[in-house]
Write a protein that holds these residues in place. Structure first.
Motif, PDB file in Angstrom:
ATOM      1  N   PRO A 149      21.214 -12.149  22.131  1.00 39.67           N
ATOM      2  CA  PRO A 149      20.122 -13.301  22.420  1.00 39.67           C
ATOM      3  C   PRO A 149      18.962 -12.650  22.310  1.00 39.67           C
ATOM      4  O   PRO A 149      17.885 -13.558  22.429  1.00 39.67           O
ATOM      5  N   GLU A 150      18.719 -11.421  22.322  1.00 39.57           N
ATOM      6  CA  GLU A 150      17.385 -10.929  22.145  1.00 39.57           C
ATOM      7  C   GLU A 150      17.070 -10.184  20.849  1.00 39.57           C
ATOM      8  O   GLU A 150      18.156  -9.947  20.174  1.00 39.57           O
ATOM      9  N   VAL A 151      16.006  -9.560  20.517  1.00 38.01           N
ATOM     10  CA  VAL A 151      15.896  -9.004  19.483  1.00 38.01           C
ATOM     11  C   VAL A 151      15.653  -7.473  20.103  1.00 38.01           C
ATOM     12  O   VAL A 151      14.841  -7.201  20.912  1.00 38.01           O
ATOM     13  N   TRP A 152      16.634  -6.540  19.364  1.00 38.73           N
ATOM     14  CA  TRP A 152      16.782  -5.202  19.918  1.00 38.73           C
ATOM     15  C   TRP A 152      16.371  -4.411  18.792  1.00 38.73           C
ATOM     16  O   TRP A 152      16.615  -4.631  17.462  1.00 38.73           O
ATOM     17  N   VAL A 153      15.575  -3.167  18.988  1.00 37.89           N
ATOM     18  CA  VAL A 153      15.412  -2.009  18.062  1.00 37.89           C
ATOM     19  C   VAL A 153      16.707  -1.292  18.195  1.00 37.89           C
ATOM     20  O   VAL A 153      17.169  -0.826  19.150  1.00 37.89           O
ATOM     21  N   VAL A 154      17.114  -0.702  16.968  1.00 35.47           N
ATOM     22  CA  VAL A 154      18.236  -0.030  16.830  1.00 35.47           C
ATOM     23  C   VAL A 154      18.083   1.421  16.039  1.00 35.47           C
ATOM     24  O   VAL A 154      16.893   1.443  14.964  1.00 35.47           O
TER      25      VAL A 154
END
Length: 175
Positions: A166-171
């Motif tokens: 549901p969020e924007v994550w850095v990978v």
């Protein structure tokens, strides 16, 4: 190996920005025939949220376009995998995208829809990476500018994984 690093954009920030974009679009297109065209698969989550924030009836359609494949970088070659079914001649088209990176895909699609005689073709994205832009594509409704990080969540994926976050994550992709 893909590793989730940290949240870049929170669920609350995404929700707030989608409400604001919906209000702007509602003001700008009131009384006009508008068709939202979501770019699959990434824009599906954003477009679902966005259309509920628009205050008048809109048409919707989707197209599947690829320039990434299973890579974390764009190949620069735009391939239409599934085209829209809607006749957009004389209608206002709003291309809805999850992330604008190089701008090549949206530039290609904007030209395509203008050739198909849309009344207008504008662009809406929830995320933008201006530092990666290769072409100057006009973004009419820009959600949130982000740094040059590879991100997943809120519809964005890496090799078809992580779209459901549901969020924007850095990978870190390991590439």
């Amino acid at each position: 190996m893909t590793q989730i690093q940290h949240v870049l954009v929170s669920k609350a920030d995404l929700e707030q920005r989608v409400r604001e974009l919906g209000a702007e679009i509602s003001r700008d297109y009131e009384g006009k025939e508008l068709v939202l065209v979501g770019i699959l698969k990434g824009a599906a989550v954003f477009m679902s949220d966005l259309m509920r924030e628009i205050t008048f009836p809109v048409g919707i359609d989707y197209m599947s376009v690829s320039s990434y494949g299973n890579s974390s970088t764009s190949s620069g070659v735009v391939t239409i995998k599934h085209d829209i079914d809607t006749d957009i001649r004389g209608k206002h088209v709003l291309l809805v995208e999850d992330l604008i990176d190089t701008g090549l895909t949206l530039q290609h699609l904007q030209q395509l829809f203008l050739m198909r005689e849309a009344a207008s073709v504008r662009i809406c994205t929830i995320l933008s990476k201006p530092s990666r832009r290769l072409v100057d594509v006009p973004i009419d409704y820009c959600g949130i500018e982000i740094p040059d990080e590879f991100v997943v969540g809120y519809g964005l994926d890496y090799a078809e994984q992580f779209r459901n976050l549901p969020e924007v994550w850095v990978v870190k992709t390991g590439e």
